[in-house]
Design a protein around this motif. Structure first.
Motif, PDB file in Angstrom:
ATOM      1  N   ASP A 306       0.831  -1.205   0.000  1.00  0.00           N
ATOM      2  CA  ASP A 306       0.000   0.000   0.000  1.00  0.00           C
ATOM      3  C   ASP A 306       0.865   1.253   0.000  1.00  0.00           C
ATOM      4  OD1 ASP A 306      -1.991  -1.856   0.299  1.00  0.00           O
ATOM      5  OD2 ASP A 306      -2.443  -1.369   2.379  1.00  0.00           O
ATOM      6  N   GLY A 307       0.256   2.390  -0.378  1.00  0.00           N
ATOM      7  CA  GLY A 307       0.892   3.691  -0.189  1.00  0.00           C
ATOM      8  C   GLY A 307       0.496   4.226   1.163  1.00  0.00           C
ATOM      9  N   PRO A 308       1.099   5.336   1.596  1.00  0.00           N
ATOM     10  CA  PRO A 308       2.120   6.103   0.894  1.00  0.00           C
ATOM     11  C   PRO A 308       3.551   5.742   1.260  1.00  0.00           C
ATOM     12  CG  PRO A 308       1.221   7.396   2.684  1.00  0.00           C
ATOM     13  CD  PRO A 308       0.484   6.089   2.699  1.00  0.00           C
ATOM     14  N   GLY A 309       3.809   4.807   2.192  1.00  0.00           N
ATOM     15  CA  GLY A 309       5.186   4.412   2.443  1.00  0.00           C
ATOM     16  C   GLY A 309       5.470   4.112   3.902  1.00  0.00           C
ATOM     17  N   ARG A 310       6.686   3.632   4.153  1.00  0.00           N
ATOM     18  CA  ARG A 310       7.093   3.207   5.483  1.00  0.00           C
ATOM     19  C   ARG A 310       7.011   4.372   6.469  1.00  0.00           C
ATOM     20  NH1 ARG A 310      12.160   2.238   8.596  1.00  0.00           N
ATOM     21  NH2 ARG A 310      11.876   0.266   9.735  1.00  0.00           N
ATOM     22  N   GLY A 311       6.356   4.101   7.603  1.00  0.00           N
ATOM     23  CA  GLY A 311       6.277   5.068   8.678  1.00  0.00           C
ATOM     24  C   GLY A 311       5.190   6.098   8.559  1.00  0.00           C
ATOM     25  N   ALA A 312       4.540   6.201   7.393  1.00  0.00           N
ATOM     26  CA  ALA A 312       3.567   7.283   7.173  1.00  0.00           C
ATOM     27  C   ALA A 312       2.353   7.186   8.068  1.00  0.00           C
ATOM     28  CB  ALA A 312       3.132   7.313   5.707  1.00  0.00           C
ATOM     29  N   LEU A 313       2.017   5.987   8.525  1.00  0.00           N
ATOM     30  CA  LEU A 313       0.865   5.855   9.424  1.00  0.00           C
ATOM     31  C   LEU A 313       1.031   6.744  10.645  1.00  0.00           C
ATOM     32  CD1 LEU A 313      -1.807   4.258   9.921  1.00  0.00           C
ATOM     33  CD2 LEU A 313      -0.454   2.669  11.282  1.00  0.00           C
ATOM     34  N   ALA A 314       2.265   6.873  11.126  1.00  0.00           N
ATOM     35  CA  ALA A 314       2.536   7.723  12.281  1.00  0.00           C
ATOM     36  C   ALA A 314       3.004   9.114  11.885  1.00  0.00           C
ATOM     37  CB  ALA A 314       3.587   7.065  13.184  1.00  0.00           C
ATOM     38  N   THR A 315       3.850   9.214  10.847  1.00  0.00           N
ATOM     39  CA  THR A 315       4.501  10.484  10.545  1.00  0.00           C
ATOM     40  C   THR A 315       3.721  11.365   9.575  1.00  0.00           C
ATOM     41  OG1 THR A 315       5.789   9.531   8.719  1.00  0.00           O
ATOM     42  CG2 THR A 315       6.754   9.416  10.935  1.00  0.00           C
ATOM     43  N   ASP A 316       2.865  10.779   8.759  1.00  0.00           N
ATOM     44  CA  ASP A 316       2.017  11.536   7.839  1.00  0.00           C
ATOM     45  C   ASP A 316       0.639  10.887   7.759  1.00  0.00           C
ATOM     46  OD1 ASP A 316       1.018  13.321   5.961  1.00  0.00           O
ATOM     47  OD2 ASP A 316       1.998  12.323   4.257  1.00  0.00           O
ATOM     48  N   PRO A 317      -0.075  10.825   8.874  1.00  0.00           N
ATOM     49  CA  PRO A 317      -1.375  10.143   8.876  1.00  0.00           C
ATOM     50  C   PRO A 317      -2.421  10.839   8.025  1.00  0.00           C
ATOM     51  CG  PRO A 317      -1.027  11.284  10.946  1.00  0.00           C
ATOM     52  CD  PRO A 317       0.276  11.333  10.211  1.00  0.00           C
ATOM     53  N   ALA A 318      -2.315  12.155   7.856  1.00  0.00           N
ATOM     54  CA  ALA A 318      -3.271  12.847   6.985  1.00  0.00           C
ATOM     55  C   ALA A 318      -3.108  12.370   5.551  1.00  0.00           C
ATOM     56  CB  ALA A 318      -3.072  14.356   7.070  1.00  0.00           C
ATOM     57  N   GLY A 319      -1.861  12.215   5.111  1.00  0.00           N
ATOM     58  CA  GLY A 319      -1.603  11.714   3.774  1.00  0.00           C
ATOM     59  C   GLY A 319      -2.064  10.280   3.614  1.00  0.00           C
ATOM     60  N   LEU A 320      -1.818   9.444   4.639  1.00  0.00           N
ATOM     61  CA  LEU A 320      -2.253   8.061   4.559  1.00  0.00           C
ATOM     62  C   LEU A 320      -3.773   7.977   4.550  1.00  0.00           C
ATOM     63  CD1 LEU A 320      -0.772   4.923   6.001  1.00  0.00           C
ATOM     64  CD2 LEU A 320      -3.145   5.396   6.631  1.00  0.00           C
ATOM     65  N   ALA A 321      -4.449   8.789   5.391  1.00  0.00           N
ATOM     66  CA  ALA A 321      -5.911   8.784   5.420  1.00  0.00           C
ATOM     67  C   ALA A 321      -6.487   9.216   4.082  1.00  0.00           C
ATOM     68  CB  ALA A 321      -6.415   9.693   6.539  1.00  0.00           C
ATOM     69  N   ALA A 322      -5.878  10.226   3.461  1.00  0.00           N
ATOM     70  CA  ALA A 322      -6.352  10.698   2.159  1.00  0.00           C
ATOM     71  C   ALA A 322      -6.219   9.610   1.103  1.00  0.00           C
ATOM     72  CB  ALA A 322      -5.578  11.942   1.742  1.00  0.00           C
ATOM     73  N   ASN A 323      -5.219   8.741   1.263  1.00  0.00           N
ATOM     74  CA  ASN A 323      -5.022   7.635   0.327  1.00  0.00           C
ATOM     75  C   ASN A 323      -5.981   6.480   0.616  1.00  0.00           C
ATOM     76  OD1 ASN A 323      -3.327   4.816  -0.010  1.00  0.00           O
ATOM     77  ND2 ASN A 323      -3.028   6.191  -1.752  1.00  0.00           N
ATOM     78  N   TYR A 324      -6.134   6.122   1.871  1.00  0.00           N
ATOM     79  CA  TYR A 324      -6.914   4.951   2.244  1.00  0.00           C
ATOM     80  C   TYR A 324      -8.417   5.176   2.144  1.00  0.00           C
ATOM     81  CZ  TYR A 324      -3.419   1.630   3.976  1.00  0.00           C
ATOM     82  OH  TYR A 324      -2.421   0.703   4.064  1.00  0.00           O
ATOM     83  N   PHE A 325      -8.869   6.403   2.428  1.00  0.00           N
ATOM     84  CA  PHE A 325     -10.304   6.673   2.560  1.00  0.00           C
ATOM     85  C   PHE A 325     -10.786   7.680   1.527  1.00  0.00           C
ATOM     86  CE2 PHE A 325      -8.782   5.557   6.847  1.00  0.00           C
ATOM     87  CZ  PHE A 325      -9.692   4.566   7.217  1.00  0.00           C
ATOM     88  N   ARG A 326     -12.068   7.636   1.225  1.00  0.00           N
ATOM     89  CA  ARG A 326     -12.762   8.720   0.525  1.00  0.00           C
ATOM     90  C   ARG A 326     -13.326   9.622   1.605  1.00  0.00           C
ATOM     91  NH1 ARG A 326     -17.714   9.558   0.312  1.00  0.00           N
ATOM     92  NH2 ARG A 326     -18.223   7.402   0.889  1.00  0.00           N
ATOM     93  N   ILE A 327     -12.876  10.875   1.628  1.00  0.00           N
ATOM     94  CA  ILE A 327     -13.208  11.800   2.713  1.00  0.00           C
ATOM     95  C   ILE A 327     -13.980  12.978   2.121  1.00  0.00           C
ATOM     96  CG2 ILE A 327     -12.260  13.259   4.540  1.00  0.00           C
ATOM     97  CD1 ILE A 327      -9.817  11.385   4.576  1.00  0.00           C
ATOM     98  N   PRO A 328     -15.283  13.086   2.373  1.00  0.00           N
ATOM     99  CA  PRO A 328     -16.069  14.147   1.745  1.00  0.00           C
ATOM    100  C   PRO A 328     -15.821  15.531   2.322  1.00  0.00           C
ATOM    101  CG  PRO A 328     -17.457  12.846   3.197  1.00  0.00           C
ATOM    102  CD  PRO A 328     -16.145  12.143   3.143  1.00  0.00           C
ATOM    103  N   GLU A 329     -15.444  15.612   3.600  1.00  0.00           N
ATOM    104  CA  GLU A 329     -15.204  16.926   4.178  1.00  0.00           C
ATOM    105  C   GLU A 329     -13.810  17.417   3.812  1.00  0.00           C
ATOM    106  OE1 GLU A 329     -13.878  14.169   7.670  1.00  0.00           O
ATOM    107  OE2 GLU A 329     -15.588  14.198   6.282  1.00  0.00           O
ATOM    108  N   ALA A 330     -13.573  18.665   4.064  1.00  0.00           N
ATOM    109  CA  ALA A 330     -12.253  19.232   3.812  1.00  0.00           C
ATOM    110  C   ALA A 330     -11.210  18.530   4.677  1.00  0.00           C
ATOM    111  CB  ALA A 330     -12.262  20.727   4.102  1.00  0.00           C
ATOM    112  N   LEU A 331     -10.087  18.201   4.081  1.00  0.00           N
ATOM    113  CA  LEU A 331      -8.991  17.575   4.808  1.00  0.00           C
ATOM    114  C   LEU A 331      -7.740  18.412   4.602  1.00  0.00           C
ATOM    115  CD1 LEU A 331      -7.635  15.289   6.413  1.00  0.00           C
ATOM    116  CD2 LEU A 331      -7.307  14.075   4.238  1.00  0.00           C
ATOM    117  N   ASP A 332      -7.368  19.153   5.638  1.00  0.00           N
ATOM    118  CA  ASP A 332      -6.158  19.961   5.597  1.00  0.00           C
ATOM    119  C   ASP A 332      -4.976  19.047   5.878  1.00  0.00           C
ATOM    120  OD1 ASP A 332      -4.123  21.774   5.856  1.00  0.00           O
ATOM    121  OD2 ASP A 332      -5.118  23.012   7.376  1.00  0.00           O
TER     122      ASP A 332
END
Length: 340
Positions: A306-332
């Motif tokens: 899967d994307g986005p890469g090693r460690g991103a679950l902790a270090t870039d969770p917003a990026g991982l969430a944007a990849n894993y989920f369809r998010i209808p609200e604004a995601l900064d």
């Protein structure tokens, strides 16, 4: 407020903040609710601890007592990574039976303008087996990231979670969530249950015995003996392998002297994000072999498919969430607080 510790149970430590969340927070933070008030400002350190406490999972730990490496079930108890009083990860296997395994979980909170992302790590000194078809290894760290949308309330609204089971991630949404499947499918519903120690609804997770893969319950569950851990501010030691009410404490991975600050320690880590672990003691006696340096800290967690890469679950969770989920609200995705 947490109930008093039971007299027969050893409790160690306290959380940075008491679980004193009022009725307003409890009502507004229930999974699936919606509010239109403006998002709160950046959290203080104390409020960050409160947020982590608010969304900390009720945690089901399956326990197996089979085989000598199980230590009568102790090898499945949650523990601190320094449970034995030192920062030498290469003696944890040998010390598992010689020290109290007081229930501890670790967290970090990352914040954007629209969401909070809380990562929790659960540690075991042994990843063990009683089958010649499995390997064993010293140290084991798996966990979950929960995503919370700011809605103007103190603790926001729970939207999704991604768990770590070995080298695979699994994604979940609670009932009523606006989030759907993105690049990855939704693996199930993130159940919530009332924590009797604070009266609030918390997500419910579970870990298997031996290998300690972690999913939202009932992806894994207690099968026979097991321990139910509650986030209640004290690091208790289970009284027996079927103890169904054990408090665990939360420790900030980013605190001074904490796990993140030890990331360059060669006695604790073999490489960046990978705990040290050798083949000492009885490791390998219960399986086909004992692998070395096989457990990862959150900044080393990776699902290689899967994307986005090693460690991103902790270090870039917003990026991982944007990849894993369809998010209808604004995601900064710009962090106002990212200690990594």
């Amino acid at each position: 407020m947490p109930a008093p510790a039971r007299t027969l149970k050893l409790a160690m430590g306290t959380t940075a903040a008491a679980v004193a969340l009022g009725v307003t927070a409890a009502g507004s933070a229930a999974a699936g609710t919606t509010a239109t008030a403006p998002a709160p400002a950046e959290l203080s350190a104390a409020s960050t601890a409160d947020l982590a406490q608010r969304w900390a999972p009720i945690h089901y730990q399956d326990v197996d007592q089979t085989g000598t490496n199980a230590l009568g079930g102790r090898s499945d108890y949650l523990a601190a990574y320094d449970f034995d009083g030192d920062l030498d990860a290469r003696n944890n296997w040998e010390n598992t039976g010689n020290h109290a395994l007081a229930a501890t979980a670790y967290y970090s909170v990352l914040e954007t303008g629209t969401h909070w992302f809380v990562t929790y790590m659960f540690f075991h000194p042994r990843d063990w087996s009683d089958s010649i078809f499995d390997t064993e290894h010293e140290n084991d760290a798996e966990g979950v990231m929960v995503a919370v949308q700011k809605d103007g309330s103190a603790y926001g609204v729970l939207r999704g979670a991604v768990t770590v089971a070995h080298t695979d991630f699994f994604s979940y949404t609670p009932a009523g969530s606006t989030w759907g499947a993105g690049a990855e499918s939704i693996d199930g519903t993130l159940q919530t249950a009332t924590n009797p120690h604070d009266g609030l609804a918390h997500p419910v997770t579970a870990q298997e015995a031996k290998g300690h893969g972690l999913k939202a319950r009932p992806g894994y569950d207690i099968r026979g003996d097991g321990v139910i851990y509650y986030p209640a501010g004290r690091a208790e030691v289970p009284e027996h392998p079927d103890d169904r009410d054990v408090s665990y404490r939360l420790v900030d991975m980013q605190a001074a002297g904490g796990l993140w600050s030890q990331r360059a320690s060669t006695s604790l880590f073999a490489s960046h994000g990978t705990f040290a672990g050798d083949g000492g003691g009885s490791c390998g006696d219960g399986g086909i072999s004992c692998s070395q340096n096989s457990a990862n800290a959150p900044w080393g967690w990776d699902d290689g498919n899967d994307g986005p890469g090693r460690g991103a679950l902790a270090t870039d969770p917003a990026g991982l969430a944007a990849n894993y989920f369809r998010i209808p609200e604004a995601l900064d995705r710009a962090y106002v607080n990212n200690p990594y």
